[in-house]
Scaffold this motif. Sequence first.
Motif, short mmCIF file in Angstrom:
data_model
loop_
_atom_site.label_atom_id
_atom_site.label_comp_id
_atom_site.label_asym_id
_atom_site.label_seq_id
_atom_site.Cartn_x
_atom_site.Cartn_y
_atom_site.Cartn_z
N ALA A 25 0.85 -1.20 0.00
CA ALA A 25 0.00 0.00 0.00
C ALA A 25 0.88 1.24 0.00
N LYS A 26 1.97 1.20 0.79
CA LYS A 26 2.86 2.35 0.83
C LYS A 26 3.48 2.61 -0.54
N ALA A 27 3.80 1.52 -1.26
CA ALA A 27 4.43 1.67 -2.58
C ALA A 27 3.51 2.37 -3.56
N GLU A 28 2.21 2.39 -3.24
CA GLU A 28 1.27 3.03 -4.14
C GLU A 28 1.06 4.50 -3.81
N GLU A 29 1.73 5.01 -2.74
CA GLU A 29 1.63 6.43 -2.44
C GLU A 29 2.22 7.22 -3.61
N ALA A 30 1.62 8.35 -3.89
CA ALA A 30 2.07 9.16 -5.02
C ALA A 30 2.50 10.53 -4.55
N ILE A 48 17.12 10.52 -12.25
CA ILE A 48 17.13 11.09 -10.90
C ILE A 48 15.99 10.56 -10.02
N LEU A 49 14.79 10.49 -10.57
CA LEU A 49 13.63 10.12 -9.75
C LEU A 49 13.55 8.65 -9.39
N GLU A 55 13.95 4.18 -2.98
CA GLU A 55 14.38 4.38 -1.60
C GLU A 55 13.21 4.68 -0.66
N HIS A 56 12.22 5.44 -1.16
CA HIS A 56 11.13 5.89 -0.29
C HIS A 56 9.82 5.14 -0.53
N GLY A 57 9.82 4.21 -1.45
CA GLY A 57 8.60 3.44 -1.69
C GLY A 57 7.44 4.31 -2.14
N VAL A 58 7.71 5.23 -3.05
CA VAL A 58 6.69 6.17 -3.51
C VAL A 58 6.71 6.24 -5.03
N ARG A 59 5.59 6.51 -5.60
CA ARG A 59 5.48 6.70 -7.06
C ARG A 59 5.39 8.20 -7.33
N ILE A 60 6.27 8.69 -8.19
CA ILE A 60 6.24 10.11 -8.53
C ILE A 60 5.46 10.31 -9.81
N GLU A 61 4.41 11.10 -9.73
CA GLU A 61 3.62 11.47 -10.89
C GLU A 61 4.16 12.79 -11.43
N TYR A 62 4.57 12.79 -12.68
CA TYR A 62 5.23 13.96 -13.27
C TYR A 62 4.20 14.80 -14.02
N ASP A 271 -0.13 17.15 1.33
CA ASP A 271 -0.43 16.09 2.29
C ASP A 271 0.76 15.13 2.43
N GLN A 272 1.90 15.49 1.81
CA GLN A 272 3.12 14.69 1.92
C GLN A 272 4.28 15.60 2.34
N PRO A 273 4.17 16.28 3.48
CA PRO A 273 5.18 17.28 3.84
C PRO A 273 6.59 16.73 4.00
N GLU A 274 6.74 15.54 4.54
CA GLU A 274 8.08 14.98 4.72
C GLU A 274 8.67 14.55 3.39
N LEU A 275 7.87 13.86 2.59
CA LEU A 275 8.38 13.38 1.30
C LEU A 275 8.72 14.53 0.36
N GLN A 276 7.93 15.60 0.38
CA GLN A 276 8.22 16.71 -0.53
C GLN A 276 9.56 17.34 -0.19
N GLN A 277 9.87 17.45 1.10
CA GLN A 277 11.16 18.00 1.51
C GLN A 277 12.30 17.05 1.16
N GLN A 278 12.07 15.76 1.29
CA GLN A 278 13.10 14.78 0.96
C GLN A 278 13.39 14.76 -0.54
N LEU A 279 12.35 14.96 -1.36
CA LEU A 279 12.58 15.02 -2.80
C LEU A 279 13.38 16.27 -3.15
N LEU A 280 13.06 17.39 -2.54
CA LEU A 280 13.82 18.62 -2.76
C LEU A 280 15.29 18.39 -2.41
#
Length: 350
Positions: A25-30, A48-49, A55-62, A271-280
């Motif tokens: 389920a986490k892997a499906e986070e976007a 890059i992505l 590493e973070h188990g997240v899917r990035i929608e471009y 709604d993803q404050p930690e992940l957005q900072q980690q991507l930056l």
Amino acid sequence: MNYQACAAPTLALMVSAGLATPENAKAEEALYLAAYGGSTEAVLKDMILPEFEEEHGVRIEYVAGTSTNNLARLQAQRDNPEIDVAILDDGPMQQAVDLGLCAPVADASVLDDIYELAKRNGGGNSIGVGIVATGIAYNAKVFEDQGWPAPTSWLDLGDPKFNGRLTVPAITNTYGLHTLIALNEVQGGDLENSDPGFEFIASQVAPHVRSFETSSSKISELFQTGEIEIGVWGSGRVASLAATGFPIKMVWPKEGAMALLTTICPVADSDQPELQQQLLQHILSPKSQEILAEHKGWGPTNSKVNLREEIAESVAFGPEEVAKLVSVDWSGVNRQRSEWTKRWTREVEQ
């Protein structure tokens, strides 16, 4: 009905589809990233992505688009943001910051290695991830054949020998806006007094301009067909054309080349404050910055980046080079830009 006989295959199907475990389920986070299309999209998505996603188990929608289009998306989504991270040119990014569309950049160790130039605008809510220098590009072979010295100053744009051979992008293009700002400063003006810049461009530069072209692909074509031999352009664009073997070179005017930054911000109310900072932080890392320099021609904003010699020579690289760049007060410029655009239409491209 035999419930167990029916339920078992259904559960097996759910597990195989990745719907039954917290890990899957986490892997499906976007996480939604808005940035330029074209080659930038390809470099980010291919080089890059993927590491960040794994590493973070997240899917990035471009979300691909120009800075103007993605700024409009951020404004439209203000009350219910879908985009988590945005990459925009520094001018539109300052508008996003001033409109309250960007959240503060969280403190992180990587920020200690970022040049102050990349932090100068944005008020702590955005930061530069790539540097392009706006300067004067010229056809080195033609200059050699004509016995002309390389240009050295912004004022050289007014040299009559370039009549019909010159391009200056319109003010709607950042390179054109940079031209006005640079010439205005050289002539003694400032943000509150743009008369010196407009007067010089209108009287000394505009009469010699063959094209006020805004498309970089068209500018490239004009150089290659010999319709222009000198013009205002960006270091990344010049490097791309030079890589094809065309004899184009670029000079940083003695008064200073203008800094054009690609900037990034964490979008407010994500709604993803930690992940957005980690991507930056991931995009600011030396590894990502090296990739962007090599494949996009963006000078690194991270001072710890090491580049191959041929790449280092083609981008704004190192503390000495970065120190020569002139930064833009985008909040001040954005307040003037509408009036400047009208005036440019009346006085320059009349």
